[in-house]
Design a protein around this motif. Structure first.
Motif, PDB file in Angstrom:
ATOM      1  N   LEU A 198       0.823  -1.223  -0.154  1.00 31.18           N
ATOM      2  CA  LEU A 198      -0.034   0.081  -0.075  1.00 31.18           C
ATOM      3  C   LEU A 198       1.078   1.275  -0.237  1.00 31.18           C
ATOM      4  N   GLU A 199       2.147   1.176   0.597  1.00 31.63           N
ATOM      5  CA  GLU A 199       2.920   2.305   0.554  1.00 31.63           C
ATOM      6  C   GLU A 199       3.422   2.737  -0.847  1.00 31.63           C
ATOM      7  N   ARG A 206       0.020   9.395  -5.216  1.00 26.06           N
ATOM      8  CA  ARG A 206       0.476  10.712  -5.026  1.00 26.06           C
ATOM      9  C   ARG A 206       0.817  11.381  -6.194  1.00 26.06           C
ATOM     10  N   SER A 207       1.786  10.800  -6.830  1.00 26.50           N
ATOM     11  CA  SER A 207       2.355  11.372  -8.117  1.00 26.50           C
ATOM     12  C   SER A 207       1.597  11.564  -9.056  1.00 26.50           C
ATOM     13  N   ALA A 208       0.484  10.642  -9.275  1.00 23.29           N
ATOM     14  CA  ALA A 208      -0.488  10.955 -10.104  1.00 23.29           C
ATOM     15  C   ALA A 208      -1.423  11.925  -9.794  1.00 23.29           C
ATOM     16  N   ALA A 209      -1.529  12.321  -8.660  1.00 19.47           N
ATOM     17  CA  ALA A 209      -2.472  13.520  -8.338  1.00 19.47           C
ATOM     18  C   ALA A 209      -1.883  14.685  -8.302  1.00 19.47           C
ATOM     19  N   LEU A 210      -0.534  14.806  -8.197  1.00 13.40           N
ATOM     20  CA  LEU A 210       0.217  15.972  -8.370  1.00 13.40           C
ATOM     21  C   LEU A 210       0.314  16.435  -9.759  1.00 13.40           C
ATOM     22  N   SER A 211       0.315  15.581 -10.842  1.00  8.91           N
ATOM     23  CA  SER A 211       0.417  15.919 -11.960  1.00  8.91           C
ATOM     24  C   SER A 211      -0.797  16.132 -12.878  1.00  8.91           C
ATOM     25  N   SER A 212      -1.843  15.383 -12.123  1.00 13.95           N
ATOM     26  CA  SER A 212      -3.126  15.845 -12.655  1.00 13.95           C
ATOM     27  C   SER A 212      -3.680  16.975 -12.928  1.00 13.95           C
ATOM     28  N   GLN A 213      -4.456  17.497 -13.964  1.00 15.04           N
ATOM     29  CA  GLN A 213      -4.725  18.860 -14.217  1.00 15.04           C
ATOM     30  C   GLN A 213      -5.892  19.311 -13.451  1.00 15.04           C
ATOM     31  N   GLY A 227      10.012  14.896  -0.883  1.00 15.96           N
ATOM     32  CA  GLY A 227      11.422  14.116  -1.238  1.00 15.96           C
ATOM     33  C   GLY A 227      11.671  13.062  -0.767  1.00 15.96           C
ATOM     34  N   LYS A 228      10.457  12.404   0.041  1.00 17.23           N
ATOM     35  CA  LYS A 228      10.971  10.971   0.669  1.00 17.23           C
ATOM     36  C   LYS A 228       9.743  10.014   0.104  1.00 17.23           C
ATOM     37  N   ASP A 229      10.115   8.844   0.018  1.00 18.05           N
ATOM     38  CA  ASP A 229       8.837   7.818  -0.235  1.00 18.05           C
ATOM     39  C   ASP A 229       7.966   7.688   0.862  1.00 18.05           C
ATOM     40  N   GLU A 231       5.482   6.630   3.787  1.00 12.72           N
ATOM     41  CA  GLU A 231       5.534   5.781   4.804  1.00 12.72           C
ATOM     42  C   GLU A 231       4.362   5.994   5.582  1.00 12.72           C
ATOM     43  N   PHE A 232       3.624   4.913   6.245  1.00 11.89           N
ATOM     44  CA  PHE A 232       2.404   5.546   6.928  1.00 11.89           C
ATOM     45  C   PHE A 232       2.739   6.016   8.395  1.00 11.89           C
ATOM     46  N   SER A 233       4.274   6.011   8.822  1.00 13.64           N
ATOM     47  CA  SER A 233       4.704   6.407  10.080  1.00 13.64           C
ATOM     48  C   SER A 233       4.891   7.895   9.731  1.00 13.64           C
ATOM     49  N   GLN A 234       4.793   8.416   8.698  1.00 10.93           N
ATOM     50  CA  GLN A 234       4.742  10.017   8.611  1.00 10.93           C
ATOM     51  C   GLN A 234       3.655  10.674   8.849  1.00 10.93           C
ATOM     52  N   LEU A 235       2.532   9.882   8.833  1.00 12.97           N
ATOM     53  CA  LEU A 235       1.475  10.451   9.180  1.00 12.97           C
ATOM     54  C   LEU A 235       1.075  11.052  10.387  1.00 12.97           C
ATOM     55  N   PRO A 236       0.102  12.139  10.545  1.00 11.18           N
ATOM     56  CA  PRO A 236       0.113  12.777  11.934  1.00 11.18           C
ATOM     57  C   PRO A 236      -0.867  11.890  13.052  1.00 11.18           C
ATOM     58  N   MET A 237      -1.247  10.890  12.302  1.00 12.52           N
ATOM     59  CA  MET A 237      -2.170  10.061  13.179  1.00 12.52           C
ATOM     60  C   MET A 237      -1.553   8.698  13.631  1.00 12.52           C
ATOM     61  N   LYS A 238      -2.284   8.115  14.634  1.00 14.97           N
ATOM     62  CA  LYS A 238      -1.846   6.658  14.892  1.00 14.97           C
ATOM     63  C   LYS A 238      -2.358   5.728  14.031  1.00 14.97           C
ATOM     64  N   VAL A 239      -1.455   4.843  13.157  1.00 13.38           N
ATOM     65  CA  VAL A 239      -1.877   3.930  12.312  1.00 13.38           C
ATOM     66  C   VAL A 239      -1.384   2.541  12.761  1.00 13.38           C
ATOM     67  N   GLU A 240      -2.325   1.416  12.650  1.00 16.46           N
ATOM     68  CA  GLU A 240      -2.280   0.217  12.949  1.00 16.46           C
ATOM     69  C   GLU A 240      -2.809  -0.753  11.919  1.00 16.46           C
ATOM     70  N   PHE A 241      -1.952  -1.754  11.630  1.00 14.55           N
ATOM     71  CA  PHE A 241      -2.277  -2.754  10.513  1.00 14.55           C
ATOM     72  C   PHE A 241      -2.765  -4.181  11.309  1.00 14.55           C
ATOM     73  N   LEU A 242      -3.764  -4.557  11.349  1.00 14.66           N
ATOM     74  CA  LEU A 242      -4.424  -5.552  12.071  1.00 14.66           C
ATOM     75  C   LEU A 242      -4.993  -6.769  11.093  1.00 14.66           C
ATOM     76  N   GLU A 243      -4.265  -8.127  11.508  1.00 13.21           N
ATOM     77  CA  GLU A 243      -4.907  -9.069  10.850  1.00 13.21           C
ATOM     78  C   GLU A 243      -6.065  -9.550  11.575  1.00 13.21           C
ATOM     79  N   CYS A 244      -7.122  -9.983  10.795  1.00 13.76           N
ATOM     80  CA  CYS A 244      -8.400 -10.436  11.527  1.00 13.76           C
ATOM     81  C   CYS A 244      -9.086 -11.574  10.588  1.00 13.76           C
TER      82      CYS A 244
END
Length: 268
Positions: A198-199, A206-213, A227-229, A231-244
């Protein structure tokens, strides 16, 4: 001796009056000083005090009237298992479901936690319905539960990434920073592998959105760090991936494997 009594009483009365008005000399002095001041200066002082009072009242009103965010939004693509997971969380039972065309909501009591009740809201997954329901409920979101089914993930990974991108670049969601839980209905791949895929797809989105008109993909918030790839760790919110698993390991009548999800919901 009796003639001296009235004078004595008057003296006592004067002492009492002085005792009752100890600040009168200071008040009189302050009044005289104010009368000597420039009227323009006095008006300025009054205006400044009024501004301070109004600001305090406004801040108190703003802080006390702030919207209480108590909703947990279940989102995802069509047929991702949201409605079944919704049923499992509420009753623990398996329930046959069909594609939702409207929202469903119910109070959810967090397990092993006293007093906390959230409003669980299952939003339609169809791409023509998602925007209006997201707009309706996003301000109340305490958490977003994004459901991904392994059976369709590989085929629809780009659609999943685009939907996530729309959510994460929304200005309201970015500002409120609700917890994000990606609930992966697992069959084979681990949640870590899903996160990595997903990352990568989100970077492409993101690249497609920035280049869209027309700016049709995503919102007004730049996702990640420039300038960086991504990652979910860059978000301002807590993120968890949970198997269920909402279906259960022993068929439809078996218990669902949602213990980790329930623990995370109890920590909100």
């Amino acid at each position: 001796m009796e003639a001296d009594n009235p004078g004595g009483n008057m003296g006592e009365q004067t002492d009492v009056e002085m005792t009752e008005n100890p600040f009168e000399p200071y008040i009189e002095s302050l009044r005289e000083q104010l009368e000597q001041q420039d009227p323009v200066f006095l008006i300025g002082v009054i205006v400044a005090l009024a501004v301070v009072i109004i600001t305090c009242v406004f801040l108190k009103y703003f802080l006390t009237s702030k919207t209480v965010r108590s909703a947990v939004l279940l989102v995802g693509l069509c047929d991702s298992g949201k409605t079944l997971l919704f049923s499992r969380l509420l009753s623990g039972k398996f329930k046959r479901t069909q594609t939702s065309i409207t929202d469903s909501s119910a109070p959810y009591k967090a397990k092993k936690r006293q007093g906390d009740t959230w409003t669980l809201i299952d939003l339609p997954g169809h791409d023509s319905l998602r925007p209006q329901y997201l707009e309706k409920f996003k301000s109340a979101a305490r958490a977003i539960l994004f459901v991904v089914d392994s059976a369709i993930f590989q085929k629809e990974v780009r659609d999943v990434a685009e939907f996530l991108y729309v959510l994460l670049t929304d200005s309201v969601i970015s500002r409120n920073a609700p917890s994000l839980m990606v609930a992966y209905i697992t069959m084979a791949k681990s949640a870590k592998l899903i996160q990595q895929q997903l990352e990568k797809e989100t970077v492409m989105t993101r690249s497609a959105a920035l280049s869209s008109q027309d700016g049709s993909v995503g919102g007004s918030v730049y996702l990640g760090k420039k300038g960086k790839d991504f990652e979910f760790s860059q978000l301002p919110m807590k993120v968890e991936f949970l198997e269920c698993s909402a279906r259960g390991s022993k068929g439809e009548e078996g218990e669902a494997d949602i213990e980790n999800l329930e623990k995370s919901l109890a920590k909100l």
